[in-house]
Enzyme design. Structure first.
Site, mmCIF file in Angstrom:
data_model
loop_
_atom_site.group_PDB
_atom_site.id
_atom_site.type_symbol
_atom_site.label_atom_id
_atom_site.label_comp_id
_atom_site.label_asym_id
_atom_site.label_seq_id
_atom_site.Cartn_x
_atom_site.Cartn_y
_atom_site.Cartn_z
ATOM 1 N N HIS A 1 -3.412 -8.880 12.677
ATOM 2 C CA HIS A 1 -2.884 -8.805 14.038
ATOM 3 C C HIS A 1 -4.008 -8.719 15.075
ATOM 4 C CE1 HIS A 1 0.566 -7.917 11.566
ATOM 5 N NE2 HIS A 1 1.350 -8.153 12.594
ATOM 6 N N ASP B 1 -15.915 25.978 7.238
ATOM 7 C CA ASP B 1 -14.670 26.343 7.929
ATOM 8 C C ASP B 1 -14.535 25.606 9.255
ATOM 9 O OD1 ASP B 1 -16.848 27.896 8.769
ATOM 10 O OD2 ASP B 1 -15.695 29.735 9.008
ATOM 11 N N SER C 1 3.137 -5.978 6.883
ATOM 12 C CA SER C 1 2.525 -6.763 7.967
ATOM 13 C C SER C 1 1.191 -7.363 7.542
ATOM 14 C CB SER C 1 2.297 -5.891 9.207
ATOM 15 O OG SER C 1 3.520 -5.540 9.812
ATOM 16 N N ASN D 1 -17.355 31.231 6.791
ATOM 17 C CA ASN D 1 -18.361 32.185 7.293
ATOM 18 C C ASN D 1 -18.146 32.512 8.768
ATOM 19 O OD1 ASN D 1 -19.488 30.104 8.807
ATOM 20 N ND2 ASN D 1 -21.109 29.674 7.324
ATOM 21 N N GLY E 1 -22.315 14.779 6.573
ATOM 22 C CA GLY E 1 -23.042 15.197 7.763
ATOM 23 C C GLY E 1 -22.203 14.967 9.012
ATOM 24 N N SER E 2 -21.301 14.012 8.931
ATOM 25 C CA SER E 2 -20.238 13.948 9.935
ATOM 26 C C SER E 2 -19.100 14.745 9.319
ATOM 27 C CB SER E 2 -19.822 12.507 10.206
ATOM 28 O OG SER E 2 -18.791 12.493 11.170
ATOM 29 N N HIS F 1 -24.606 19.724 6.276
ATOM 30 C CA HIS F 1 -25.756 20.405 6.876
ATOM 31 C C HIS F 1 -26.282 21.514 5.962
ATOM 32 C CE1 HIS F 1 -22.095 22.434 8.184
ATOM 33 N NE2 HIS F 1 -22.781 23.521 8.429
ATOM 34 N N GLU G 1 -5.460 6.298 8.772
ATOM 35 C CA GLU G 1 -6.503 5.292 8.577
ATOM 36 C C GLU G 1 -7.833 5.906 8.170
ATOM 37 O OE1 GLU G 1 -4.622 5.619 11.317
ATOM 38 O OE2 GLU G 1 -3.283 3.886 11.238
ATOM 39 N N HIS H 1 -30.709 24.084 8.082
ATOM 40 C CA HIS H 1 -29.636 25.069 8.253
ATOM 41 C C HIS H 1 -29.679 26.132 7.157
ATOM 42 C CE1 HIS H 1 -27.150 22.773 11.265
ATOM 43 N NE2 HIS H 1 -27.963 21.823 10.842
#
Lengths: 627, 627
Positions: A418, A155, A348, A185, A123-124, A76, A369, A36
Site C-alpha cells: 500500500h 526498570d 492486505s 533499582n 542500547g535502545s 548500558h 509492528e 555505567h
C-alpha cells in the site's frame, strides 16, 4: 585462578563471583572513562547466580544449538556483561581493562554481536525483551529445542510500550522458555522511574499481560537462586517475569541508591575505594551448566509442499502485493528456513497465502509492528529467514527496531504494501510516503520496488539471500505484467524498457510510476520524441552504470517520478548516483508527492501529485524545450 | 427534521439516533465504494449515548475552550464519526453521500483536522489515546479547564504498546479527565484479535496500568449511559477505561460478528437490505449538552521569570545541547505557551534547565518516545508550543507519530541530541545517523542543525513560530562559539564563513562537520587554496541561492561533509538543491558515515568515518586535481 563449573558452585562462591562482577564493572568503566558501573552493580547478584548455576551455555561453542540465550535488554549494563565474559573465561582481564569502549575494540559501549556470545545489539531500551520473544518463538515452535531465553531488563525500560507488546505476544504464544529478569533499582537516568520500587504495580501489570511473576530481593542470593530455579521449570505456558528489587550502585555505600551516579564511571581514587570496599580484585573463573548436546543435527520439522510454478501472462493485471504472497509460498516450499510474520493485515499484504500454506512457519504479530520486527530479528538469530510484512506506512512504527536490527547485523526481509498516494480513498494515514527514505538511510540496506508481478517474484526470492535489512515495497492496485516469466532481476540492476539510438530524454520510474513512464514514452513517441524508459526496481543499490549511460545518451535530460515525498527516495537515489559518478551537464526534473494528499481514487491522486503519465510527458517536453 | 438538545434526549430517542448512525455509516461507505461500515456499527450505540447525553460540545463553536474533545483512535470508523457530524447538524446528508472518501473533499477515509471538529489525524492505530493524553495534560495542568477527553479505541489497537504507554502516563499524571471507550468487537482485520472477547483480560491490564475500568454491554443503552455518567464524574485521579463488549456489524444480522466484512462497504442491494433492517433512513438532529462558557478568557496560569540575556563568548567551547537548554529557558520566560517534554534524558538534552525553571510547564515522559511525541501533539491541539527532546537516535522510535503529527497539521518542535558518531564511546545504538533523512522526508518539515551555541539559541527561538514539524539536531561535545551574540539565522538561510573572490572549492558542513570544514579551509589556505565555507544550519529548507552562487564561483567543486549516513541527509539536501536549480558542471564529493561504527572517541570516529578536517582537505585537493 580457580575454575569452577556447574552444580559445584555454591552460593558462597557465587557471592565471591558477584563481588568480582562489581569490581570488574567498576574497573573497566573507570579505565575507559565512561560507562555505567552503578547500573551494573544493581544486577551483579542476579547475573552471578544466573551465570554460575542456571544459564546452560557452552562457552567454548557459542553457536551450539542447545545453548541458552542471554540478552541484556538494558544494554548500558555492558560492564556487567563483559565482567561475566571474563568470569567464564572468554574475555581476558587485560581486554576488559584496555578494550572497553575503545576504538576498534569489540567491547563496545553497548553490546553488539561483534561478540560471539551476543545475539543482538541493545542500547535502545525496550528492545531486548521483544527480540527475546523472537528467539523463544524459534526455540519453541521451530527448533523445538529446550533452550531458555534469559533477558535482563531495566526498570526504566518498562515504560516503553514495546515491553508490553513483547509480554502480550509471549503469553499469546505460551513462551514458557522466556524469562525476563527485571533489575528494579528504582532510578533512571535523571531520577526516580515513574513506578520507583512499586514492585506490586509492576507485578500486577506483568501478570495481567499473562506472565508468571516472581518477586525477589535481588541481592538475596538464595532467593534469586530459588526464583531462577522456578523460572527454569516453566509455568504452564506462561513466560516468567522475575521482579528483583535492587539497589543501584549496590556494594559501594557512597553511591548506593543515589540518583547522582547514573552513567558515570568513578574517578580513579573513588574506584579504588570502591574496589577495596568490595574486597579487592578477584580472578575467579566460574562456569555454569552445559546444555545437552546432540540437538543441533535435527533439521527443523516444518511442512513444505510442492510449489506450483508461478507464471503470469504479459499484460494481465496483477497486484505486486499479490505476487509477493505467491512468491513467498513458492519460496517456502523450497526453503524450510523461510518464515513469515505480519501485523494483522495479512489479507492486505498477501502474507496470508504463506500462513495458509505453512501455518507452522507463520507468526501473527497482531497490530504490533515493533514486536513484529523484533520477533523477526530473534528468529533470524536462530538461523531462520524471516519475511515481515505490513502496510509500508506502518513500518515507520518500527524504525528504531529496524535501525537496531541493522546494528545487530541480522538479515531481515521487510515488505511494505500500500505504498504511496496510489492507494486512494483511505487517505494519508495509510499512505507510505517516507518509507524509501527511511530504509535507504539504514546502513547496508537494500531497497526494492517492483513494478510488476514477475519482478516481485524474482526480488522476493533474491531477498532470501540478501544480507542486512532488505525492503520490498509493493503496490495496492493491479497493473499489467511487463516481463516474461523467468526474467532475471539482479539486485543492483535495472531494466531499460524502451530505448533507441537517438533517445532525447530518459524517464525513470519504479513501481506504479514505471507504468506512467511507459505511457508517457508512448505519447512522446507519437510526437516524434524517442524516450528511454528505465525501471529502477533496485532503488538501493541503484544501477549507476545504466543511469550514467542513459544520462550520457540523452543529453543529461532525465525525468524521475516517484510515489513518495521528494526527500530521500528514488529521485534522491538517482541524483546521488549520477553526481557520485561525476556526471555533469545534468538536467533532471524530479516529480514526487509534494503536497499533503487527501482521499480520492488512485488515478486522481497520482494526477494531483503530478506523477502520472501526463505530468511525466509534460516534464519531458519542458526539458527538451530547455525549460 | 427534529432537533433535540441536551437533557431532553431520552434513551428511546438515543436508540433512534444509534440506528441512524448505523444507517448513515452504511449509506456513506456504500456510496463511496470503500470504508468500514461494520467497525462503525459496533460502536454506534456508544457514540449515540455519548453524543446525545454526555459530550459537552458547542457544535457552533468548535474552537470554544470549554468543549470536550472527541478523538476517534480507531480512525477507520470514520463513517460513524461523520454520521455523528450529520446527526449534530454540522455536516449535511448530501455531503455524507457525495463527499465521503472523494477527491478534494474533507470527509477523508480516516479523520483529519481539515474538519474543524477533529483534533488530530488518526488511522495509524494506537495513536488517538496517546494524543488524548496530551490534550488531557493541557486541560488539567495548563488550561485548568473542566473539559473531558473522550477517546474511542478499537480492541485491535490495544496490541500496540503505545496504548499502554498512554495509560501509564495517564495514571502517572492522574488524568481523570480522560476516558477511553474501547469498542471490543472481537474481530480485527483478518480474524479474531489476540484476546477476543476476553474483557476480563483487558480489564486486568487497564487496572494494572492505573485506570478505573468499567465493563459494559456496548449495545445496552442504559448500561452505556450509566458508564458514561460515571466516567464523567472522575475517579480519584485515575483515567477511566470503558470496556464495551460489542458485536461487529451490529444491527444487520447478515454481517454481525462475521470475520468476513472488515473494511468492506456493502454492495448496493445489501446496503438497502441493511438500511431496511435498521428501520430505514432517518434525519434526526440531536445535540447534547453545551459546556459552560467564560473559561476561554483566562490566560494560562504559568510561572515565568525574567530571562537572563544569553551571551556566549566567541571561541568559548559550548555544547549546542547546552545552548538549547539555555535558549528554552529564556524563551519560556517570554512565551507562556512554550512547554517542554523529554524522554527521561533531560540531563543529557539539557531540557532539565527548562524543567527546573518552569516545572509546571514541563512534562516528564520517561522512556516512552512515542508517548512523548503524542503528548506534544495533544498539547499543541490546545494551543501550546511543545518542545520535545531526547537522544536523536531515539526519535526513530516515534517516527510513525511524527508522520501522523504532520498529517494532523500540528506544529511540533523536536530536539534530538547526541547526533552522529561524534558521541564516541557509547557506540552505534546511541548514534543518530538516520535522523536527518527521517525528518526531511516528513511533509512540510523543517530541519535545523546548528554548529554553535549562538546559532542554537536563534534557531530554538525561530522554532517557536515555525509551522509543521521542526527538528533541531544538537551535538554532544563542546565546540567553539563561532558567531557573535545577536547574529540572526533565518530558517532557510546559511552562513558563508570564509570566502574570497577567487575561491577554488566550496566546503559545506553543518553541526560538527562545519568545524572540520573551517579547519580544512585553514589548511587549504596555508597551501594557497582559497576555499569557501558554508554553514548549512538550515538543512531543510536549504539555502539554494547561496549554494548555487558558491557552486558557480568555485567551478562546481563542492565537498559536503556530514555526520550521518549518506542517504537523505545534508549531502542529499545540497545535491537536490543544486540539481533542482538546474546547475550543471558539478563536481561534488560527499563525505558521510558509510560504515558501521563502534566505540571510540569522537575524534577517532570522525576520522574513521572520513568526515574530519583531514578528509575534507584531502577531498578538496582531489577535486582540484580533477580526481
Amino acid at each position: 585462578m580457580t575454575t569452577i563449573t556447574s552444580a559445584e558452585t555454591d552460593l558462597d562462591t557465587v557471592a565471591q563471583l558477584a563481588a568480582q562482577l562489581r569490581v570488574d564493572a567498576i574497573r573497566s568503566s573507570t579505565s575507559a572513562g565512561s560507562g555505567h558501573p552503578t547500573s551494573s552493580m544493581s544486577a551483579a547478584d542476579l547475573l552471578a547466580v544466573l551465570t554460575a548455576r542456571h544459564l546452560r551455555y557452552d562457552w567454548d561453542n557459542p553457536s551450539a544449538d542447545g545453548n541458552d540465550h542471554l540478552i541484556f535488554s538494558k544494554g548500558h549494563a555492558s560492564p556487567l556483561l563483559y565482567a561475566v565474559f571474563k568470569a567464564v573465561g572468554v574475555v581476558s582481564d587485560e581486554e576488559l581493562m584496555t578494550g572497553y569502549r575503545r576504538f576498534g575494540q569489540r567491547l563496545q559501549g553497548h553490546p553488539t554481536p561483534v561478540l560471539p556470545w551476543v545475539d543482538v545489539a541493545t542500547g535502545s531500551l525496550g528492545q531486548g525483551l521483544p527480540d527475546g520473544v523472537g528467539v523463544a518463538l524459534a526455540g519453541k515452535y521451530l527448533d523445538k529445542l529446550p533452550f531458555r531465553v534469559w533477558v535482563l531488563c531495566g526498570d526504566s525500560e518498562l515504560a516503553e510500550g514495546s515491553i508490553w507488546e513483547a509480554l502480550d505476544k509471549a503469553s499469546y504464544y505460551r513462551l514458557d522458555n522466556l524469562v525476563a529478569i527485571v533489575d528494579v533499582n528504582r532510578l533512571g537516568q535523571r531520577g526516580e522511574t515513574d513506578l520507583g520500587w512499586n514492585l506490586g504495580a509492576y507485578a500486577a501489570r506483568a501478570e495481567a499481560f499473562g506472565a508468571r511473576v516472581l518477586t525477589v530481593d535481588g541481592h538475596d542470593l538464595t532467593a534469586v537462586d530459588e526464583a531462577l530455579t522456578a523460572a527454569a521449570t516453566g509455568a504452564d505456558g506462561r513466560p516468567t517475569v522475575i521482579l528483583a528489587k535492587t539497589v543501584k550502585g549496590k556494594g559501594f555505600a557512597k553511591v548506593e541508591d543515589s540518583p547522582d551516579w547514573h552513567g558515570k564511571p568513578f574517578p580513579q581514587d573513588m574506584a579504588e575505594r570502591a574496589v577495596a570496599e568490595l574486597g579487592g580484585p578477584r580472578h575467579l573463573t566460574v562456569r555454569g551448566p552445559i546444555p545437552e548436546t546432540g540437538h543441533g543435527e535435527t533439521p527443523p520439522a516444518v511442512t513444505t509442499r510442492p510449489a506450483k510454478p508461478i507464471t503470469y501472462e504479459i499484460g494481465a493485471k496483477v497486484a505486486t502485493r499479490k505476487a509477493y504472497g505467491d512468491a513467498l509460498v513458492a519460496l517456502g516450499a523450497r526453503d524450510p528456513r523461510v518464515v513469515a510474520l505480519d501485523g494483522e493485515v495479512s489479507n492486505s499484504t498477501y502474507a496470508f497465502e504463506f500462513a495458509d500454506a505453512y501455518p507452522d512457519r507463520y507468526f501473527e504479530m497482531f497490530i504490533a509492528e515493533q514486536q513484529m520486527v523484533a520477533a523477526a530479528t530473534g528468529l533470524e538469530v536462530r538461523g531462520y529467514r524471516p519475511y515481515a510484512s505490513t502496510f509500508a506506512a506502518f513500518l515507520t512504527r518500527a524504525y528504531d527496531f529496524i535501525r537496531m536490527a541493522s546494528i545487530s547485523g541480522v538479515d531481515l526481509r521487510l515488505v511494505g504494501s500500500h505504498a504511496g498516494v496510489e492507494i486512494g480513498p483511505d487517505g494519508p494515514s495509510q499512505m507510505a510516503l517516507e518509507d524509501l527514505a527511511m530504509i535507504r538511510a539504514v546502513h547496508g540496506s537494500t531497497v526494492l520496488y517492483p513494478a510488476d508481478a514477475t519482478t516481485t517474484v524474482a526480488l522476493t526470492n533474491a531477498m532470501a539471500g540478501t544480507p542486512g535489512i532488505s525492503y520490498l515495497r509493493t503496490t495496492r492496485g493491479s497493473y499489467p505484467v511487463l516481463y516474461p516469466n523467468g526474467e532475471t532481476f539482479p539486485i543492483g540492476g535495472s531494466k531499460v524498457l524502451r530505448s533507441t539510438d537517438h533517445d532525447q530524454v530518459t524517464l525513470i520510474g519504479a513501481g506504479v510510476t514505471l507504468h506512467a513512464c511507459l505511457a508517457a514514452a508512448a505519447t512522446l513517441a507519437e510526437h516524434g520524441i524517442p524516450a528511454r524508459v528505465i525501471d529502477a526496481y533496485s532503488v538501493k543499490p541503484i544501477d549507476s552504470a545504466t543511469l550514467a549511460a542513459a544520462a550520457a545518451a540523452t543529453g543529461g535530460r532525465i525525468v524521475v517520478a516517484e510515489d513518495h515525498h521528494p526527500e530521500g527516495g528514488l529521485g534522491s537515489a538517482v541524483i546521488d548516483s549520477l553526481i557520485g559518478d561525476g556526471l555533469t551537464g545534468l538536467h533532471v526534473t524530479h516529480l514526487a508527492v509534494r503536497g499533503m494528499p487527501g482521499s480520492g481514487t488512485g488515478e486522481e491522486l497520482l494526477a494531483w501529485a503530478g506523477i502520472d503519465a501526463d505530468h511525466i510527458t509534460a516534464a519531458a517536453r519542458q526539458l527538451l524545450a530547455g525549460r
